[in-house]
Design a protein around this motif. Structure first.
Motif, PDB file in Angstrom:
ATOM      1  N   UNK A 153       1.746  12.128  -9.884  1.00  0.00           N
ATOM      2  CA  UNK A 153       1.097  13.446  -9.832  1.00  0.00           C
ATOM      3  C   UNK A 153       2.135  14.561  -9.883  1.00  0.00           C
ATOM      4  N   UNK A 154       3.199  14.439  -9.085  1.00  0.00           N
ATOM      5  CA  UNK A 154       4.234  15.485  -9.060  1.00  0.00           C
ATOM      6  C   UNK A 154       4.903  15.622 -10.426  1.00  0.00           C
ATOM      7  N   UNK A 155       5.185  14.496 -11.058  1.00  0.00           N
ATOM      8  CA  UNK A 155       5.854  14.530 -12.367  1.00  0.00           C
ATOM      9  C   UNK A 155       4.916  14.966 -13.484  1.00  0.00           C
ATOM     10  N   UNK A 156       3.597  14.835 -13.258  1.00  0.00           N
ATOM     11  CA  UNK A 156       2.649  15.096 -14.339  1.00  0.00           C
ATOM     12  C   UNK A 156       2.038  16.476 -14.358  1.00  0.00           C
ATOM     13  N   UNK A 157       2.389  17.327 -13.379  1.00  0.00           N
ATOM     14  CA  UNK A 157       1.836  18.687 -13.376  1.00  0.00           C
ATOM     15  C   UNK A 157       2.932  19.702 -13.689  1.00  0.00           C
TER      16      UNK A 157
ATOM     17  N   UNK B  48      12.662   1.105  -6.559  1.00  0.00           N
ATOM     18  CA  UNK B  48      12.394   1.809  -7.823  1.00  0.00           C
ATOM     19  C   UNK B  48      11.412   2.962  -7.625  1.00  0.00           C
ATOM     20  N   UNK B  49      10.286   2.671  -6.985  1.00  0.00           N
ATOM     21  CA  UNK B  49       9.270   3.696  -6.767  1.00  0.00           C
ATOM     22  C   UNK B  49       9.768   4.741  -5.779  1.00  0.00           C
ATOM     23  N   UNK B  50      10.463   4.301  -4.745  1.00  0.00           N
ATOM     24  CA  UNK B  50      10.955   5.230  -3.727  1.00  0.00           C
ATOM     25  C   UNK B  50      11.895   6.274  -4.297  1.00  0.00           C
ATOM     26  N   UNK B  51      12.840   5.856  -5.147  1.00  0.00           N
ATOM     27  CA  UNK B  51      13.805   6.828  -5.671  1.00  0.00           C
ATOM     28  C   UNK B  51      13.154   7.722  -6.718  1.00  0.00           C
ATOM     29  N   UNK B  52      12.191   7.195  -7.480  1.00  0.00           N
ATOM     30  CA  UNK B  52      11.472   8.049  -8.434  1.00  0.00           C
ATOM     31  C   UNK B  52      10.714   9.148  -7.706  1.00  0.00           C
ATOM     32  N   UNK B  53      10.050   8.771  -6.610  1.00  0.00           N
ATOM     33  CA  UNK B  53       9.271   9.756  -5.856  1.00  0.00           C
ATOM     34  C   UNK B  53      10.183  10.768  -5.171  1.00  0.00           C
ATOM     35  N   UNK B  54      11.275  10.301  -4.581  1.00  0.00           N
ATOM     36  CA  UNK B  54      12.187  11.219  -3.888  1.00  0.00           C
ATOM     37  C   UNK B  54      12.799  12.211  -4.865  1.00  0.00           C
ATOM     38  N   UNK B  55      13.206  11.733  -6.030  1.00  0.00           N
ATOM     39  CA  UNK B  55      13.782  12.626  -7.045  1.00  0.00           C
ATOM     40  C   UNK B  55      12.770  13.672  -7.491  1.00  0.00           C
ATOM     41  N   UNK B  56      11.536  13.243  -7.762  1.00  0.00           N
ATOM     42  CA  UNK B  56      10.491  14.184  -8.206  1.00  0.00           C
ATOM     43  C   UNK B  56      10.244  15.258  -7.162  1.00  0.00           C
TER      44      UNK B  56
ATOM     45  N   UNK C 291       0.840  -1.200   0.000  1.00  0.00           N
ATOM     46  CA  UNK C 291       0.000   0.000   0.000  1.00  0.00           C
ATOM     47  C   UNK C 291       0.875   1.250   0.000  1.00  0.00           C
ATOM     48  N   UNK C 292       1.920   1.241   0.801  1.00  0.00           N
ATOM     49  CA  UNK C 292       2.825   2.393   0.884  1.00  0.00           C
ATOM     50  C   UNK C 292       3.481   2.664  -0.472  1.00  0.00           C
ATOM     51  N   UNK C 293       3.941   1.588  -1.118  1.00  0.00           N
ATOM     52  CA  UNK C 293       4.608   1.750  -2.420  1.00  0.00           C
ATOM     53  C   UNK C 293       3.616   2.221  -3.477  1.00  0.00           C
ATOM     54  N   UNK C 294       2.399   1.681  -3.477  1.00  0.00           N
ATOM     55  CA  UNK C 294       1.382   2.108  -4.452  1.00  0.00           C
ATOM     56  C   UNK C 294       1.055   3.581  -4.282  1.00  0.00           C
ATOM     57  N   UNK C 295       0.931   4.030  -3.028  1.00  0.00           N
ATOM     58  CA  UNK C 295       0.649   5.441  -2.777  1.00  0.00           C
ATOM     59  C   UNK C 295       1.809   6.318  -3.246  1.00  0.00           C
ATOM     60  N   UNK C 296       3.033   5.874  -2.987  1.00  0.00           N
ATOM     61  CA  UNK C 296       4.208   6.628  -3.441  1.00  0.00           C
ATOM     62  C   UNK C 296       4.240   6.727  -4.958  1.00  0.00           C
ATOM     63  N   UNK C 297       3.834   5.654  -5.638  1.00  0.00           N
ATOM     64  CA  UNK C 297       3.809   5.667  -7.103  1.00  0.00           C
ATOM     65  C   UNK C 297       2.820   6.696  -7.629  1.00  0.00           C
TER      66      UNK C 297
END
Length: 415
Positions: free
Chosen positions: A219-223, A257-265, A208-214
């Motif tokens: 959202x951050x990358x898409x706006x 994978x998801x964690x570093x994408x979210x942190x970078x964004x 659940x945590x990873x899905x929410x992070x994704x």
């Protein structure tokens, strides 16, 4: 005695009718088109996807693009594979059939129906998640039926109550798709919706945590709006939640994978990078740096460079004993992008700390930088390397390569 005989060529002959007429390879998922010809599914889909409207063999126009699975031929191919197993032939798996649009439409209708039993709605979403997980083709079918909008309405129908299975299944499906900008704005423009996703970063289930992070990363990358990006990165707990995913103690590649994408964004928003540092991002990045795959390692190093551009981040990295040795070690080992980011991070660290300068030299950065400026890497990486060489000039030992005859013949101009 005659000399040793050459081994006989006992290569397996693939029956002609088992080969795809397009690729000439053994078919894994034979399908028949309206002309009666059979092709491998991936080959005929590529043929049609590039704009062709005729049958590749007969050249007759395709009046119907429906692909009918040829189960009889597939079973014959599987039997042939088993019979030739001793020659190294592997049995082709039974392919999963693509999702039928009518089935997807029914599942979406059941999931979104407020009058349907709760268990039926959850069951529909689980089936939909299974289809989405199976293939890109299925995800395309699901997207074409307005699924993302329906799923978003289910997720955020009630952002006050505790999340139900219905919400969590919807988020799991959404995490597999790229949201459009209007859909990203739908989430980002409502602080309650953002807060709802951030709270899920602390759920008891890592999935659940990873899905929410994704979804947050999506959202951050898409706006495009800096204002909304800033609001999300300012949300209480968002960095702590993402860093917690990166620091998850059990090996979980998707979490990395998801964690570093979210942190970078999130770290692209400069004014809130200090929150990432305070949340423990520095320790998480250094501890996990060796575990990332290529693309993720590039993002990780880009994040390191971003955090090194603020005083608190630079100080935190400089105080970690493994930062400089790791950056020096991997500076030329991953990709041109990774090289550029690692060089930039080292430049920031060495500009702020004499200790980092001496650690870099002791770790062998001189040789790495000289190789870098003579390599085919990006011009930005070379500029950073040259600036770093100049900065480290006084820290080089007098018996180093920099004072040898070889240095005079390099592409680096002595400073």
């Amino acid at each position: 005695m005659p000399g040793s005989l050459e081994p006989l060529d006992i290569g397996v002959h693939i029956p002609y009718h088992f080969r795809c007429p397009i690729s000439l390879e053994l078919m894994c998922d034979p399908v028949t088109v309206c002309t009666g010809q059979t092709y491998d599914r991936s080959s005929i889909e590529s043929w049609v996807g590039t704009g062709n409207t005729t049958c590749p063999v007969t050249r007759v126009p395709l009046s119907d693009f429906t692909l009918i699975p040829n189960h009889t031929l597939r079973r014959l191919i599987q039997e042939w594979c088993v019979a030739n197993r001793s020659f190294g032939v592997e049995r082709i798996p039974t392919p999963k059939q693509p999702a039928e649009p009518n089935l997807v439409r029914t599942l979406l209708s059941q999931a979104s129906s407020g009058s349907a039993p709760f268990s039926l709605r959850v069951s529909a979403l689980r089936r939909l998640r299974g289809l989405a997980r199976d293939s890109d083709k299925n995800r395309s079918v699901i997207t074409a039926l307005n699924a993302r909008e329906i799923l978003l309405s289910i997720v955020f129908a009630d952002v006050v109550s505790q999340p139900s299975e219905l919400n969590l299944e919807s988020i799991a499906i959404l995490s597999m798709f790229t949201l459009s900008e209007p859909e990203c704005l739908y989430v980002a423009s409502d602080p309650d919706r953002v807060c709802y996703l951030v709270n899920l970063l602390f759920h008891s289930s890592i999935d659940v945590r990873v899905n929410s992070a994704a979804v947050i990363e999506n959202v951050v990358a898409g706006i495009r709006s800096p204002e909304f990006r800033t609001q999300i990165s300012c949300s209480d707990g968002v960095f702590e939640g993402i860093v917690g995913i990166l620091s998850y103690p059990v090996a979980y590649p998707r979490a990395l994978k998801i964690g570093i994408k979210a942190l970078f964004a999130l770290c692209l928003v400069k004014q809130h990078r200090h929150k990432a540092v305070a949340a423990g991002a520095v320790e998480a990045l250094i501890d996990r740096l060796a575990e990332f795959e290529k693309c993720d390692a590039e993002r990780a190093l880009a994040t390191v460079e971003l955090l090194c551009r603020i005083p608190s981040g630079c100080a935190a990295f400089a105080s970690h004993a493994l930062t400089v040795p790791l950056l020096v070690k991997i500076i030329l080992k991953i990709s041109d992008r990774a090289t550029e980011y690692a060089a930039g991070a080292l430049l920031s660290l060495c500009s702020a700390s004499e200790r980092a300068q001496h650690e870099s030299v002791a770790a062998g950065v001189l040789t790495q930088l000289l190789l870098l400026v003579q390599s085919d890497c990006t011009e930005r990486a070379k500029r950073k390397a040259q600036m770093l060489l100049k900065l480290l000039r006084d820290a080089w030992p007098h018996d180093s390569i920099a004072f040898s005859d070889d240095y005079a013949g390099s592409d680096v101009v002595p400073f």
